[in-house]
Design a protein around this motif. Sequence first.
Motif, PDB file in Angstrom:
ATOM      1  N   ALA A   1      61.064  50.355  40.055  1.00 13.61           N
ATOM      2  CA  ALA A   1      60.163  50.159  39.714  1.00 13.61           C
ATOM      3  C   ALA A   1      60.004  49.378  38.178  1.00 13.61           C
ATOM      4  O   ALA A   1      61.001  49.653  37.242  1.00 13.61           O
ATOM      5  CB  ALA A   1      59.352  51.771  38.936  1.00 13.61           C
ATOM      6  N   ALA A   2      58.844  48.726  37.354  1.00 13.00           N
ATOM      7  CA  ALA A   2      59.647  47.901  36.184  1.00 13.00           C
ATOM      8  C   ALA A   2      58.758  48.086  35.704  1.00 13.00           C
ATOM      9  O   ALA A   2      56.920  48.881  36.275  1.00 13.00           O
ATOM     10  CB  ALA A   2      59.700  46.191  36.186  1.00 13.00           C
ATOM     11  N   ALA A   3      58.132  46.866  34.201  1.00  6.21           N
ATOM     12  CA  ALA A   3      56.980  47.845  33.623  1.00  6.21           C
ATOM     13  C   ALA A   3      56.612  46.875  32.173  1.00  6.21           C
ATOM     14  O   ALA A   3      57.705  46.320  31.572  1.00  6.21           O
ATOM     15  CB  ALA A   3      57.069  49.192  32.923  1.00  6.21           C
ATOM     16  N   LEU A   4      55.547  47.223  32.735  1.00  3.18           N
ATOM     17  CA  LEU A   4      55.038  45.744  31.477  1.00  3.18           C
ATOM     18  C   LEU A   4      55.315  46.206  29.513  1.00  3.18           C
ATOM     19  O   LEU A   4      55.684  47.151  29.367  1.00  3.18           O
ATOM     20  CB  LEU A   4      54.349  45.406  31.107  1.00  3.18           C
TER      21      LEU A   4
ATOM     22  N   ALA B   1      59.191  52.687  33.347  1.00  7.63           N
ATOM     23  CA  ALA B   1      58.318  52.509  32.154  1.00  7.63           C
ATOM     24  C   ALA B   1      58.872  53.371  30.864  1.00  7.63           C
ATOM     25  O   ALA B   1      58.450  53.088  30.125  1.00  7.63           O
ATOM     26  CB  ALA B   1      57.033  53.457  32.785  1.00  7.63           C
ATOM     27  N   LEU B   2      60.263  53.961  30.925  1.00  7.11           N
ATOM     28  CA  LEU B   2      60.765  54.811  29.597  1.00  7.11           C
ATOM     29  C   LEU B   2      61.304  54.074  29.169  1.00  7.11           C
ATOM     30  O   LEU B   2      61.241  53.596  27.558  1.00  7.11           O
ATOM     31  CB  LEU B   2      61.869  55.584  29.842  1.00  7.11           C
ATOM     32  N   PRO B   3      62.525  52.293  29.083  1.00  9.89           N
ATOM     33  CA  PRO B   3      63.075  52.837  28.270  1.00  9.89           C
ATOM     34  C   PRO B   3      63.064  51.749  27.062  1.00  9.89           C
ATOM     35  O   PRO B   3      63.121  51.689  26.047  1.00  9.89           O
ATOM     36  CB  PRO B   3      63.934  50.943  29.114  1.00  9.89           C
ATOM     37  N   LEU B   4      62.635  50.443  26.978  1.00  8.49           N
ATOM     38  CA  LEU B   4      62.077  49.768  25.884  1.00  8.49           C
ATOM     39  C   LEU B   4      60.911  50.425  24.842  1.00  8.49           C
ATOM     40  O   LEU B   4      61.343  50.844  23.546  1.00  8.49           O
ATOM     41  CB  LEU B   4      60.995  48.167  25.975  1.00  8.49           C
ATOM     42  N   ALA B   5      60.068  51.129  24.963  1.00 10.83           N
ATOM     43  CA  ALA B   5      58.942  51.216  24.630  1.00 10.83           C
ATOM     44  C   ALA B   5      59.557  52.825  23.948  1.00 10.83           C
ATOM     45  O   ALA B   5      59.119  53.625  23.228  1.00 10.83           O
ATOM     46  CB  ALA B   5      57.615  51.916  25.646  1.00 10.83           C
ATOM     47  N   GLY B   6      60.064  53.342  24.847  1.00 10.83           N
ATOM     48  CA  GLY B   6      60.767  54.843  24.365  1.00 10.83           C
ATOM     49  C   GLY B   6      61.552  54.986  23.695  1.00 10.83           C
ATOM     50  O   GLY B   6      61.569  55.159  22.359  1.00 10.83           O
ATOM     51  N   LEU B   7      62.544  53.660  23.928  1.00 11.30           N
ATOM     52  CA  LEU B   7      63.719  53.650  22.530  1.00 11.30           C
ATOM     53  C   LEU B   7      63.281  52.722  21.215  1.00 11.30           C
ATOM     54  O   LEU B   7      63.583  54.323  20.231  1.00 11.30           O
ATOM     55  CB  LEU B   7      64.692  52.351  23.603  1.00 11.30           C
TER      56      LEU B   7
END
Length: 332
Positions: free
Chosen positions: A35-38, A138-144
């Motif tokens: 899964a990847a996210a925008l 969904a977590l990485p960029l926005a979560g960081l």
Amino acid sequence: MKAITLDSKQESKLLLTDIQTRNLLPGEVRVLIKAAALNHRDEWCRKGLYPNIKDGVVLGSDGAGIVTEIGEGVDYDWLQKEVIINPALNWGENQKVQSSSFEILGMPRNGTLAESVIVPVDRLYEKPSHLTWEEAGALPLAGLTAFRAVTYQGNIQPGDSLLVTGFGGGVAQFAVQFGIALGAKVSTSSSSPEKLARAKALGVDFTFNYMDHNWISKALADTDGFDVIIDGVVGDTLNHLIQVTKPGGKIVFYGATLGNPGKIEARKIFWNQLKIMGTTMGSDLDFKNMISLVCEKKIHPIIDQVFKFDEAEKAFDRMRDGKQTGKIVLVP
């Protein structure tokens, strides 16, 4: 392998195509994307508004999957592990700010909107077991970004009053959840009653519709102002935020979708001893600590919709139009 690339010749500026992969270099791994996210940077690339963009690059910064191949020097234990990818590359040793060689996965190097991606092994973390593939992706960029804004820049403490503007976007939903998990009294704003209702369901104390010209007085009546404000819009709304920040408080902004403010209430800033600071992404330490908090508090990213790779244009258009609440996910 199939991948979503930037292609300025296409009307949509996107092309789902077959691309050649390559052999691994020492210290690299290949991750089969589940899964990847925008993120908005993907849309900015599509619009040609991101620096150093070029056709043919695989877009996408967020991703989670399974390690299917390891390069020389990589511990064999990584093989077949379920992982989440830290898209921040070359942050450097200074926790205060990224290095001059800092970059983000997905431009200029190939990103996660592909059947597999090659990354340095030090970008991997084990997938939190309580998350689905879609949630992990969904977590990485926005979560960081949210974690650094709330913890390192905002230094949120239990009992602090926190306002997160623009609930519905990826960073905002994570900032709200992290603030609640850390014991803050969290409020949020949006122009959508449906998004505000979703925020209330998460445990937000107060919600404000920023289209209501009385929202500032309402916020002050409900909260007496905020210790920390997390914002991704800026523009002329900065002066509104200054009005609802407590003396000695902080305004942390991670984006400026409305551009620069036309004027700044400088007297109120210095008299109330406010701190206005910028933030972007986060260090390796921030990512590690974010994963720890997500696991400890069993935080689940909000998923808006899940699209197949061949529906990429619909996914991008939904983000462009601001219709989402939470993260838009793509799966191969």
